[in-house]
Write an enzyme that holds these catalytic residues in place. Structure first.
Site, PDB file in Angstrom:
ATOM      1  N   ALA A 115       1.002 -75.278  62.604  1.00 38.27           N
ATOM      2  CA  ALA A 115       0.204 -74.659  61.799  1.00 38.27           C
ATOM      3  C   ALA A 115       0.383 -73.131  61.348  1.00 38.27           C
ATOM      4  CB  ALA A 115      -1.207 -74.380  62.439  1.00 38.27           C
ATOM      5  N   ILE A 162      -0.986 -81.086  58.405  1.00 44.45           N
ATOM      6  CA  ILE A 162      -1.710 -82.103  57.562  1.00 44.45           C
ATOM      7  C   ILE A 162      -2.085 -81.686  56.497  1.00 44.45           C
ATOM      8  CG2 ILE A 162      -2.515 -83.368  59.602  1.00 44.45           C
ATOM      9  CD1 ILE A 162      -5.226 -82.064  59.266  1.00 44.45           C
ATOM     10  N   HIS A 182       0.946 -86.165  62.208  1.00 40.83           N
ATOM     11  CA  HIS A 182      -0.397 -86.183  62.509  1.00 40.83           C
ATOM     12  C   HIS A 182      -1.293 -86.547  61.102  1.00 40.83           C
ATOM     13  CE1 HIS A 182       0.082 -83.266  65.975  1.00 40.83           C
ATOM     14  NE2 HIS A 182       0.580 -84.285  66.254  1.00 40.83           N
ATOM     15  N   CYS A 193      -8.453-102.105  56.654  1.00 37.16           N
ATOM     16  CA  CYS A 193      -7.709-102.708  55.903  1.00 37.16           C
ATOM     17  C   CYS A 193      -6.843-101.772  55.204  1.00 37.16           C
ATOM     18  CB  CYS A 193      -8.379-103.609  54.849  1.00 37.16           C
ATOM     19  SG  CYS A 193      -9.223-102.384  53.548  1.00 37.16           S
ATOM     20  N   CYS A 220     -15.707 -98.638  53.341  1.00 38.56           N
ATOM     21  CA  CYS A 220     -14.647 -99.180  52.472  1.00 38.56           C
ATOM     22  C   CYS A 220     -15.273-100.401  51.641  1.00 38.56           C
ATOM     23  CB  CYS A 220     -13.661 -99.892  53.152  1.00 38.56           C
ATOM     24  SG  CYS A 220     -12.295-100.757  52.286  1.00 38.56           S
ATOM     25  N   SER A 230       2.902 -73.929  68.502  1.00 43.71           N
ATOM     26  CA  SER A 230       2.753 -73.415  69.955  1.00 43.71           C
ATOM     27  C   SER A 230       3.391 -74.335  70.797  1.00 43.71           C
ATOM     28  CB  SER A 230       1.266 -73.158  70.376  1.00 43.71           C
ATOM     29  OG  SER A 230       0.614 -74.337  70.068  1.00 43.71           O
ATOM     30  N   ILE A 252       6.493 -65.504  59.854  1.00 45.44           N
ATOM     31  CA  ILE A 252       7.149 -66.756  59.361  1.00 45.44           C
ATOM     32  C   ILE A 252       7.773 -66.341  58.026  1.00 45.44           C
ATOM     33  CG2 ILE A 252       7.263 -69.113  58.732  1.00 45.44           C
ATOM     34  CD1 ILE A 252       5.649 -69.499  61.296  1.00 45.44           C
TER      35      ILE A 252
END
Length: 260
Positions: A30, A109, A127, A138, A161, A203, A245
């Protein structure tokens, strides 16, 4: 916060490791997406501090849980749905395109790796993916606009569905839900073949996904951990970088800006 000198030294060391690697793999969590405006899960103000996760068995057993899951999903989309790839995503996409990275394993995700240009065959989503939905019975695929239209028309009731009547859920792995066998096998193969494993923004506490970095290290790969907070594997890593980052990876996003 790292000093400019520390940051440059970390970038140089990472560049050295990448140059020496024959099969480098990135593992993202994340933290790579927080720069994009998507909060992580465990930090103060993170998603889990605001809403307790809905377990998979509860989602299956109770329509009220499914209604609440979709209400949260659309509320989150309203807040974070406009997110675009950050510097970290773009850097990994460029390294992959240049053949300096051979695959990305992600716990995320949000679909931002694909949005940055990473092809599906180079990406392992452990994930799942929250940008579309599937029927749990289905496997019929549904786009989110379809779900939202019916959810809102029904006054906040989750649709079933149309093909089989099964429960429709975002294509993600919830607590208590089995991990996808195909993706776990793909991640294991990438890990087994790598000689450089780069952890970015994780983490390393969610298993079984977090077991891949240690597996890589034990089979002889160099291990790099780029994360703002300490992890349990820092002691065995060959390089630990505790910095933003985007700041660390930005110079790797284009050939003319890459560290020497």
């Amino acid at each position: 916060m790292s000093s400019p000198a520390d940051l440059k030294a970390a970038q140089d060391k990472l560049a050295e490791f990448l140059a020496a690697a024959r099969h480098a793999v990135a593992f993202t969590g994340a933290g790579i997406s927080t720069e994009c405006g998507i909060p992580d899960f465990r930090s103060p103000g993170g998603l889990w501090t605001q809403n307790k996760p809905i377990p998979f068995d509860l989602f299956l057993a109770h329509r009220a849980a499914r209604n609440e899951a979709w209400r949260r999903k659309f509320a989150m989309d309203a807040a974070f749905g406009g997110a675009v790839p950050g510097r970290g995503h773009r850097a990994l996409a460029w390294l992959l395109a240049q053949g300096r990275l051979h695959g990305i394993i992600t716990q995320n995700i949000d679909g931002l790796h694909q949005a940055s240009g990473v092809p599906d065959d180079a990406l392992v989503e452990l994930h799942g993916n929250t940008t579309y939905a599937t029927c749990l019975d289905c496997a019929q695929r549904y786009e989110l606009d379809w779900v939202r239209t019916r959810f809102e028309a029904a006054g906040g009731h989750a649709p079933d569905c149309t093909a089989c009547g099964g429960a429709v859920k975002t294509a993600t792995v919830s607590f208590g839900q089995a991990m996808p066998e195909r993706e776990m096998a793909r991640a294991a193969a990438l890990t087994q073949a790598c000689d450089l494993f780069i952890v970015i923004g994780s983490s390393l506490v969610v298993y079984p996904a977090a077991g891949f970095p240690l597996r890589a290290k034990r089979q002889g790969a160099r291990l790099v951990i780029l994360n703002r907070e300490p992890t349990d594997l820092d002691a065995v890593a060959d390089l630990v970088v505790r910095a933003e980052i985007g700041d660390v990876l930005a110079p790797f996003a284009a050939a003319d800006a890459a560290p020497a």
